[in-house]
Write a protein that holds these residues in place. Structure first.
Motif, PDB file in Angstrom:
ATOM      1  N   ARG A  10      31.694  63.126 -40.902  1.00 24.97           N
ATOM      2  CA  ARG A  10      32.760  63.641 -40.503  1.00 24.97           C
ATOM      3  C   ARG A  10      32.688  65.197 -39.637  1.00 24.97           C
ATOM      4  O   ARG A  10      33.838  65.531 -39.018  1.00 24.97           O
ATOM      5  CB  ARG A  10      33.750  63.962 -41.853  1.00 24.97           C
ATOM      6  CG  ARG A  10      33.310  65.268 -42.659  1.00 24.97           C
ATOM      7  CD  ARG A  10      34.206  65.439 -44.051  1.00 24.97           C
ATOM      8  NE  ARG A  10      35.488  65.352 -43.762  1.00 24.97           N
ATOM      9  CZ  ARG A  10      36.314  65.002 -44.492  1.00 24.97           C
ATOM     10  NH1 ARG A  10      36.076  64.522 -45.776  1.00 24.97           N
ATOM     11  NH2 ARG A  10      37.532  64.904 -44.073  1.00 24.97           N
ATOM     12  N   ARG A  18      44.295  58.239 -41.698  1.00 31.51           N
ATOM     13  CA  ARG A  18      45.530  57.595 -41.884  1.00 31.51           C
ATOM     14  C   ARG A  18      45.694  56.279 -41.239  1.00 31.51           C
ATOM     15  O   ARG A  18      46.360  55.246 -41.902  1.00 31.51           O
ATOM     16  CB  ARG A  18      46.468  58.559 -41.059  1.00 31.51           C
ATOM     17  CG  ARG A  18      47.785  58.480 -41.271  1.00 31.51           C
ATOM     18  CD  ARG A  18      48.851  59.363 -41.019  1.00 31.51           C
ATOM     19  NE  ARG A  18      48.332  59.942 -39.504  1.00 31.51           N
ATOM     20  CZ  ARG A  18      47.960  61.123 -39.172  1.00 31.51           C
ATOM     21  NH1 ARG A  18      47.414  61.895 -40.122  1.00 31.51           N
ATOM     22  NH2 ARG A  18      47.655  61.568 -37.855  1.00 31.51           N
ATOM     23  N   TYR A  19      44.955  55.895 -40.176  1.00 33.34           N
ATOM     24  CA  TYR A  19      45.142  54.478 -39.558  1.00 33.34           C
ATOM     25  C   TYR A  19      44.435  53.565 -40.603  1.00 33.34           C
ATOM     26  O   TYR A  19      45.170  52.426 -40.749  1.00 33.34           O
ATOM     27  CB  TYR A  19      44.345  54.607 -38.503  1.00 33.34           C
ATOM     28  CG  TYR A  19      44.255  52.975 -37.600  1.00 33.34           C
ATOM     29  CD1 TYR A  19      45.295  52.863 -36.633  1.00 33.34           C
ATOM     30  CD2 TYR A  19      43.100  52.288 -37.845  1.00 33.34           C
ATOM     31  CE1 TYR A  19      45.032  51.488 -36.084  1.00 33.34           C
ATOM     32  CE2 TYR A  19      43.214  51.062 -37.287  1.00 33.34           C
ATOM     33  CZ  TYR A  19      43.930  50.854 -36.356  1.00 33.34           C
ATOM     34  OH  TYR A  19      44.012  49.550 -35.745  1.00 33.34           O
ATOM     35  N   HIS A  65      40.443  53.127 -31.177  1.00 35.41           N
ATOM     36  CA  HIS A  65      40.846  54.441 -30.486  1.00 35.41           C
ATOM     37  C   HIS A  65      39.570  54.674 -29.301  1.00 35.41           C
ATOM     38  O   HIS A  65      38.740  55.616 -29.451  1.00 35.41           O
ATOM     39  CB  HIS A  65      40.876  55.630 -31.625  1.00 35.41           C
ATOM     40  CG  HIS A  65      41.843  55.432 -32.549  1.00 35.41           C
ATOM     41  ND1 HIS A  65      41.696  54.547 -33.607  1.00 35.41           N
ATOM     42  CD2 HIS A  65      42.963  56.068 -32.795  1.00 35.41           C
ATOM     43  CE1 HIS A  65      42.830  54.675 -34.471  1.00 35.41           C
ATOM     44  NE2 HIS A  65      43.438  55.483 -33.926  1.00 35.41           N
ATOM     45  N   ASP A  99      41.159  66.748 -36.797  1.00 34.27           N
ATOM     46  CA  ASP A  99      42.457  66.163 -36.461  1.00 34.27           C
ATOM     47  C   ASP A  99      42.004  64.478 -36.109  1.00 34.27           C
ATOM     48  O   ASP A  99      42.891  63.599 -36.850  1.00 34.27           O
ATOM     49  CB  ASP A  99      43.065  66.722 -35.160  1.00 34.27           C
ATOM     50  CG  ASP A  99      43.713  67.977 -35.566  1.00 34.27           C
ATOM     51  OD1 ASP A  99      44.053  68.448 -36.773  1.00 34.27           O
ATOM     52  OD2 ASP A  99      44.127  68.829 -34.555  1.00 34.27           O
ATOM     53  N   ASP A 100      41.092  64.411 -35.326  1.00 30.91           N
ATOM     54  CA  ASP A 100      40.645  63.057 -34.974  1.00 30.91           C
ATOM     55  C   ASP A 100      40.296  62.404 -36.443  1.00 30.91           C
ATOM     56  O   ASP A 100      40.580  61.240 -36.752  1.00 30.91           O
ATOM     57  CB  ASP A 100      39.664  63.013 -34.319  1.00 30.91           C
ATOM     58  CG  ASP A 100      40.184  63.356 -32.751  1.00 30.91           C
ATOM     59  OD1 ASP A 100      41.131  62.911 -32.507  1.00 30.91           O
ATOM     60  OD2 ASP A 100      39.412  63.740 -31.919  1.00 30.91           O
ATOM     61  N   ARG A 141      43.296  56.464 -49.248  1.00 29.51           N
ATOM     62  CA  ARG A 141      42.912  57.585 -48.396  1.00 29.51           C
ATOM     63  C   ARG A 141      41.517  58.111 -48.584  1.00 29.51           C
ATOM     64  O   ARG A 141      40.655  58.506 -47.632  1.00 29.51           O
ATOM     65  CB  ARG A 141      43.789  58.630 -48.064  1.00 29.51           C
ATOM     66  CG  ARG A 141      44.959  58.347 -47.214  1.00 29.51           C
ATOM     67  CD  ARG A 141      46.093  59.225 -47.085  1.00 29.51           C
ATOM     68  NE  ARG A 141      47.174  58.793 -46.287  1.00 29.51           N
ATOM     69  CZ  ARG A 141      47.629  59.011 -45.021  1.00 29.51           C
ATOM     70  NH1 ARG A 141      47.133  60.071 -44.510  1.00 29.51           N
ATOM     71  NH2 ARG A 141      48.707  58.458 -44.738  1.00 29.51           N
ATOM     72  N   HIS A 155      41.222  62.879 -39.662  1.00 35.17           N
ATOM     73  CA  HIS A 155      42.413  62.519 -40.474  1.00 35.17           C
ATOM     74  C   HIS A 155      43.383  61.446 -39.915  1.00 35.17           C
ATOM     75  O   HIS A 155      43.992  60.487 -40.369  1.00 35.17           O
ATOM     76  CB  HIS A 155      43.184  64.032 -40.655  1.00 35.17           C
ATOM     77  CG  HIS A 155      42.532  64.590 -41.419  1.00 35.17           C
ATOM     78  ND1 HIS A 155      42.338  64.477 -43.059  1.00 35.17           N
ATOM     79  CD2 HIS A 155      42.009  66.090 -41.279  1.00 35.17           C
ATOM     80  CE1 HIS A 155      41.332  65.573 -43.428  1.00 35.17           C
ATOM     81  NE2 HIS A 155      41.382  66.321 -42.426  1.00 35.17           N
ATOM     82  N   ARG A 156      43.499  61.522 -38.265  1.00 33.39           N
ATOM     83  CA  ARG A 156      44.333  60.344 -37.865  1.00 33.39           C
ATOM     84  C   ARG A 156      43.423  58.946 -38.201  1.00 33.39           C
ATOM     85  O   ARG A 156      44.189  58.191 -38.278  1.00 33.39           O
ATOM     86  CB  ARG A 156      44.048  60.778 -36.167  1.00 33.39           C
ATOM     87  CG  ARG A 156      44.925  59.712 -35.504  1.00 33.39           C
ATOM     88  CD  ARG A 156      44.969  60.161 -34.054  1.00 33.39           C
ATOM     89  NE  ARG A 156      43.816  60.771 -33.619  1.00 33.39           N
ATOM     90  CZ  ARG A 156      43.400  60.007 -32.464  1.00 33.39           C
ATOM     91  NH1 ARG A 156      43.917  58.953 -31.853  1.00 33.39           N
ATOM     92  NH2 ARG A 156      42.161  60.504 -31.960  1.00 33.39           N
ATOM     93  N   LEU A 157      42.031  59.011 -37.942  1.00 34.32           N
ATOM     94  CA  LEU A 157      41.542  57.509 -38.367  1.00 34.32           C
ATOM     95  C   LEU A 157      41.705  57.279 -39.807  1.00 34.32           C
ATOM     96  O   LEU A 157      41.783  56.188 -40.155  1.00 34.32           O
ATOM     97  CB  LEU A 157      39.856  57.743 -38.047  1.00 34.32           C
ATOM     98  CG  LEU A 157      39.808  57.794 -36.522  1.00 34.32           C
ATOM     99  CD1 LEU A 157      38.337  58.080 -35.916  1.00 34.32           C
ATOM    100  CD2 LEU A 157      40.161  56.408 -35.908  1.00 34.32           C
ATOM    101  N   SER A 195      36.214  66.006 -34.683  1.00 36.79           N
ATOM    102  CA  SER A 195      37.456  67.042 -35.032  1.00 36.79           C
ATOM    103  C   SER A 195      38.144  66.545 -36.299  1.00 36.79           C
ATOM    104  O   SER A 195      38.430  65.574 -36.524  1.00 36.79           O
ATOM    105  CB  SER A 195      38.389  67.267 -33.770  1.00 36.79           C
ATOM    106  OG  SER A 195      39.309  66.156 -33.827  1.00 36.79           O
ATOM    107  N   GLU A 240      46.680  52.973 -43.474  1.00 40.40           N
ATOM    108  CA  GLU A 240      48.003  52.379 -42.911  1.00 40.40           C
ATOM    109  C   GLU A 240      47.908  50.737 -42.694  1.00 40.40           C
ATOM    110  O   GLU A 240      48.211  49.986 -42.953  1.00 40.40           O
ATOM    111  CB  GLU A 240      48.930  53.106 -42.134  1.00 40.40           C
ATOM    112  CG  GLU A 240      49.223  54.297 -42.483  1.00 40.40           C
ATOM    113  CD  GLU A 240      50.144  55.105 -41.376  1.00 40.40           C
ATOM    114  OE1 GLU A 240      49.980  54.850 -40.195  1.00 40.40           O
ATOM    115  OE2 GLU A 240      50.404  56.196 -41.872  1.00 40.40           O
TER     116      GLU A 240
END
Length: 172
Positions: A8, A21-22, A71, A14-15, A31, A17-19, A12, A25
């Protein structure tokens, strides 16, 4: 080697956590588990680039890989930065497909400059863990080798793939 990095760390927060979350979902992963699978994917991709071995990901790592590929810009940047170029994704059917496993059951021999066939019954998860650790990353043994015991690690060592028991990093 006792100081292992986390996959990890390679992107970043942010990236990452975005992945996660993806994955939660779209792939219905919890998570915390999605974070583990993604961490292992990033380490796996570096190991894949470093290794002379054709590595096969665990099913959940494979799912994370497909999520990262969606992504596209992030995936391309990651591959360029850590592997010197794009890594093509080739889905590997389930382990019951022995023809595919025979194709992937190879190891690069730098002496002969060719791929050498491994025992086709050999567990590819041990190979991936070994290569992740050799690349300096924490390998989540509970994810890659669920239910395996130290005697199984000794068996892997006889094939040339040492497995190092690691303390789980709080950050991985």
């Amino acid at each position: 080697m006792s100081d292992f990095r986390c996959g990890r760390e390679l992107i970043s927060a942010d990236d990452f956590h975005r992945l996660v979350r993806y994955l939660a979902e779209r792939e219905h992963m919890e998570r915390p588990y999605a974070a583990r699978a993604l961490d292992q994917l990033l380490a796996f991709l570096v190991a894949l680039g470093n290794s002379g071995i054709l590595l096969i990901p665990d099913e959940d790592v494979d799912t994370a890989w497909r999520a990262l590929i969606v992504h596209t810009e992030l995936y391309r940047e990651f591959c360029d930065k850590y592997n010197g170029g794009y890594i093509d994704y080739h889905p590997v059917p389930g382990s019951q497909n022995t023809a595919t496993l025979r194709k992937w059951s190879t190891r690069w021999d730098s002496t002969t400059k060719k791929y050498v066939k491994l025992d086709e019954s050999y567990d590819h998860s041990f190979i991936a863990v070994h290569e992740i650790q050799q690349s300096g990353f924490y390998a989540d043994l509970d994810l890659w080798l669920p239910g395996r015991k130290p005697e199984h690690y000794e068996e892997a060592a006889h094939q040339g793939f040492e497995i190092i028991e690691q303390d789980r990093s709080e950050n991985c």
